[in-house]
Design an enzyme around this catalytic site. Structure first.
Site, PDB file in Angstrom:
ATOM      1  N   GLY A  73       6.849   4.918   8.516  1.00 19.53           N
ATOM      2  CA  GLY A  73       6.018   6.109   8.648  1.00 19.53           C
ATOM      3  C   GLY A  73       6.163   6.714  10.021  1.00 19.53           C
ATOM      4  O   GLY A  73       7.187   6.532  10.697  1.00 19.53           O
ATOM      5  N   SER A  74       5.153   7.402  10.466  1.00 16.80           N
ATOM      6  CA  SER A  74       5.220   8.128  11.733  1.00 16.80           C
ATOM      7  C   SER A  74       5.093   7.183  12.915  1.00 16.80           C
ATOM      8  O   SER A  74       4.506   6.101  12.816  1.00 16.80           O
ATOM      9  CB  SER A  74       4.115   9.184  11.795  1.00 16.80           C
ATOM     10  OG  SER A  74       2.852   8.567  11.939  1.00 16.80           O
ATOM     11  N   THR A  75       5.617   7.624  14.040  1.00 14.42           N
ATOM     12  CA  THR A  75       5.501   6.847  15.275  1.00 14.42           C
ATOM     13  C   THR A  75       4.044   6.689  15.681  1.00 14.42           C
ATOM     14  O   THR A  75       3.631   5.617  16.161  1.00 14.42           O
ATOM     15  CB  THR A  75       6.308   7.525  16.390  1.00 14.42           C
ATOM     16  OG1 THR A  75       7.695   7.527  16.009  1.00 14.42           O
ATOM     17  CG2 THR A  75       6.161   6.794  17.711  1.00 14.42           C
ATOM     18  N   VAL A 109       1.327   6.479  13.800  1.00 17.09           N
ATOM     19  CA  VAL A 109       0.672   5.442  13.004  1.00 17.09           C
ATOM     20  C   VAL A 109       1.299   4.082  13.293  1.00 17.09           C
ATOM     21  O   VAL A 109       0.611   3.055  13.289  1.00 17.09           O
ATOM     22  CB  VAL A 109       0.742   5.782  11.501  1.00 17.09           C
ATOM     23  CG1 VAL A 109       0.124   4.669  10.661  1.00 17.09           C
ATOM     24  CG2 VAL A 109       0.021   7.093  11.227  1.00 17.09           C
ATOM     25  N   GLY A 110       2.590   4.054  13.579  1.00 24.80           N
ATOM     26  CA  GLY A 110       3.245   2.803  13.927  1.00 24.80           C
ATOM     27  C   GLY A 110       2.605   2.135  15.129  1.00 24.80           C
ATOM     28  O   GLY A 110       2.457   0.904  15.175  1.00 24.80           O
ATOM     29  N   LYS A 152       0.849  -1.178   0.000  1.00 24.74           N
ATOM     30  CA  LYS A 152       0.000   0.000   0.000  1.00 24.74           C
ATOM     31  C   LYS A 152       0.891   1.236   0.000  1.00 24.74           C
ATOM     32  O   LYS A 152       1.480   1.606   1.010  1.00 24.74           O
ATOM     33  CB  LYS A 152      -0.931   0.067   1.211  1.00 24.74           C
ATOM     34  CG  LYS A 152      -2.050   1.130   0.989  1.00 24.74           C
ATOM     35  CD  LYS A 152      -2.612   1.691   2.276  1.00 24.74           C
ATOM     36  CE  LYS A 152      -1.822   2.845   2.813  1.00 24.74           C
ATOM     37  NZ  LYS A 152      -1.875   4.066   1.949  1.00 24.74           N
ATOM     38  N   GLU A 169       9.320  15.759  15.534  1.00 21.61           N
ATOM     39  CA  GLU A 169       9.723  15.536  14.145  1.00 21.61           C
ATOM     40  C   GLU A 169       8.874  16.433  13.242  1.00 21.61           C
ATOM     41  O   GLU A 169       7.658  16.243  13.133  1.00 21.61           O
ATOM     42  CB  GLU A 169       9.540  14.077  13.750  1.00 21.61           C
ATOM     43  CG  GLU A 169      10.033  13.806  12.339  1.00 21.61           C
ATOM     44  CD  GLU A 169       9.866  12.360  11.914  1.00 21.61           C
ATOM     45  OE1 GLU A 169      10.778  11.829  11.251  1.00 21.61           O
ATOM     46  OE2 GLU A 169       8.815  11.766  12.229  1.00 21.61           O
ATOM     47  N   GLU A 207       9.733   1.039  10.984  1.00 17.85           N
ATOM     48  CA  GLU A 207      10.773   2.054  10.808  1.00 17.85           C
ATOM     49  C   GLU A 207      10.069   3.393  10.887  1.00 17.85           C
ATOM     50  O   GLU A 207       9.365   3.801   9.958  1.00 17.85           O
ATOM     51  CB  GLU A 207      11.489   1.857   9.468  1.00 17.85           C
ATOM     52  CG  GLU A 207      12.819   2.575   9.387  1.00 17.85           C
ATOM     53  CD  GLU A 207      12.759   3.833   8.557  1.00 17.85           C
ATOM     54  OE1 GLU A 207      12.803   4.925   9.169  1.00 17.85           O
ATOM     55  OE2 GLU A 207      12.656   3.736   7.337  1.00 17.85           O
ATOM     56  N   CYS A 255      13.274  10.815   7.480  1.00 16.29           N
ATOM     57  CA  CYS A 255      13.226  10.441   8.902  1.00 16.29           C
ATOM     58  C   CYS A 255      14.584  10.524   9.577  1.00 16.29           C
ATOM     59  O   CYS A 255      14.656  10.605  10.807  1.00 16.29           O
ATOM     60  CB  CYS A 255      12.638   9.043   9.056  1.00 16.29           C
ATOM     61  SG  CYS A 255      13.430   7.804   8.009  1.00 16.29           S
TER      62      CYS A 255
END
Length: 502
Positions: free
Chosen positions: A246-248, A250-251, A193, A400, A269, A303
């Site tokens: 992606g972002s923390t 969403v992680g 995706k 970030e 990551e 990142c």
């Protein structure tokens, strides 16, 4: 201030590719979404619609997973020899190399990436990753075990199964190949995706994979939104592993969904707030070139960007003066223009987020040395921005930003530099600039980050693993470590009878 020109100028219309693929790619075919819905992908240079893309949802993810499961359970890809998979991957590499011009143009159009840099460096690096894992496909070996009792054992490394790759918008081609290459080498099948901001190159790469001879169902691409398509991947009961960049924030959601569904393996990551520590024994001018590369590469949408530059007090004043002067000379403009140093932010949301952090920096008392404003009459362009007199508790030092905003922070001692560098919830990357080997060794071993660059920055290689500490995630990309996460280890034990050796 930074120069601005040719924002979306028709002068470069000859480089704009015709959009060929806008549908989902499932089981070797381009198909409409089940709902028939589409979404617009926007040119960040002009704020205009590029194309309408099929909007995948849970039903489409189900179809893609079904195709990938069939290809894994009954198809030829996992059952080929490693050398045969590697041969087909090399054919895929040949095709993407032949189409580099069009691929680079798609990412420039869709994500605002520099066209010439893409062709010269970024996409060739992605090719090196595919080449590395094509070569690794026939080097997946288990071990023979000498066991304590009358037993013999060996281990097998087997493909984990169906993999869901959720990739970000800052390096669309690079992330696609970084994720799919080791999974292909391992013998997995997969669903990709791409980010909704940058779907075009992923669809084109899927087309090239089919032409290369990668069997139907092995690579599937579902374009759509994270809240729907991404969530369906993370929670799917028939996906064996999810790899997310992606972002923390969403992680966390991805990990929770994986845990509450089928407890699938997860590799994350995530974000970063990387420090570049500059000691006062360096040559300032050459170190500023490292700082410019680390801080402003890919318009700060990286990142591992060195968005915190820690400078020892003996050279602090000279450094900030020269750093600001160099940044003012950067050209912001159309990414198709070969003289451009920095293109537009990826979309309106990211553009507004970056500008809001610049305002936070001003309000919290940091000194704006250069930049800080939008530029151009249209498009999502922001001047390269540098703040000095930044303290560790300011939002521009802790969060970030993912844009062209760099904070310069003063320190006195090695111990203070280490403490400041580690005073973050992130731990993805860090840089050290020094001519003292003892300082380099001490500091590199003291930093809590997954990759440390000494007297260089963004020095990636397909053979060198990297990944996060702390809230920058876990799991590694590149190297054989990047392959192992797509493999299960199975132990096989049999009894020994009357053997002279144990």
């Amino acid at each position: 201030m930074s120069q601005v020109h040719n924002n979306g100028n028709s002068k470069y219309s000859d480089k704009i590719p015709k959009i060929k693929f806008t549908k989902l790619f499932i089981n070797g075919e381009f198909v409409d979404s089940v709902s028939g819905k589409t979404f617009e992908t926007i040119d960040p240079r002009t704020e205009e619609v590029i194309a309408n893309i099929a909007e995948g949802d849970k039903e489409d993810v189900d179809l893609a997973v079904k195709a990938a499961r069939e290809a894994f359970d009954h198809g030829p890809w996992p059952r080929m020899s490693g050398s045969e998979r590697g041969r087909i991957m090399m054919k895929f590499l040949q095709l993407v190399e032949e189409n580099i011009e069009e691929l680079a143009a798609l990412d420039s159009l869709d994500a605002g990436k520099l066209f010439e840099l893409g062709k010269a460096a970024e996409i060739p690096f992605a090719f090196s990753v595919l080449r590395y894992y094509a070569g690794a496909a026939d080097k997946i070996h288990g071990k023979t075990l000498r066991m304590a009792n009358q037993l013999q054992g060996h281990t097998l490394h087997e493909p984990v199964g169906v993999v869901g790759h959720i990739i970000p918008w800052n390096f669309p081609i690079g992330m696609f190949l970084m994720k799919t290459s080791p999974a292909l080498a391992a013998g997995c099948t997969m669903l990709v995706k791409p980010a909704e901001q940058s779907p075009l190159s992923a669809l084109y790469l899927a087309h090239l994979a089919k032409l290369a001879g990668i069997p139907d169902g092995v690579i599937n691409v579902v374009t759509g939104f994270g809240e729907t398509a991404g969530a369906a991947i993370s929670s799917h009961m028939d996906i064996d592993c999810v790899s997310f960049t992606g972002s923390t924030e969403v992680g966390r959601v991805v990990m929770q969904a994986a845990a509450t569904s089928n407890l699938k393996a997860v590799s994350l990551e995530l974000g970063g707030k990387a420090p570049l520590i500059v000691f006062d024994d360096v040559d300032v001018d050459s170190t500023i070139n490292i700082a410019l590369k680390g801080g402003f590469a890919n318009k700060g949408e990286y990142c591992v960007c060195s968005s915190r530059i820690l400078v020892q007090e003996g050279i602090y004043d000279e450094f900030v003066t020269k750093f600001a002067l160099y940044a003012k000379g950067m050209i912001v403009g159309d990414p198709f223009d070969p003289s451009t140093h920095q293109g537009p932010q990826v979309d309106k949301q990211q553009y507004e987020k970056v500008l809001s952090y610049i305002e936070h920096g001003k309000r919290q008392g940091a000194t704006l040395l250069t930049g800080g404003k939008p530029c151009g009459e249209k498009g999502y362009y922001i001047e390269p921005t540098i703040f000095s007199d930044v303290t560790d508790d300011m939002l521009i030092a802790t969060d970030e930003i993912f844009g062209p905003v760099v904070s310069v922070i003063k320190f006195k001692t090695i111990e203070e530099a280490i403490a400041k560098a580690n005073s973050t919830c992130y731990g993805l990357a860090a840089g050290i600039a020094t001519n003292d080997l003892n300082i380099a060794n001490t500091v590199s071993r003291s930093l809590r980050a997954g990759i440390i660059w000494i007297n260089c920055y963004l020095a990636f290689d397909a053979s060198c693993p990297y990944g996060g500490y702390k809230m920058s995630g876990f799991g590694r990309e590149f190297g054989m470590e990047g392959l192992y996460k797509y493999l299960q280890v199975k132990s096989v034990v049999t009894p020994l009878h009357n053997s002279p050796w144990l």
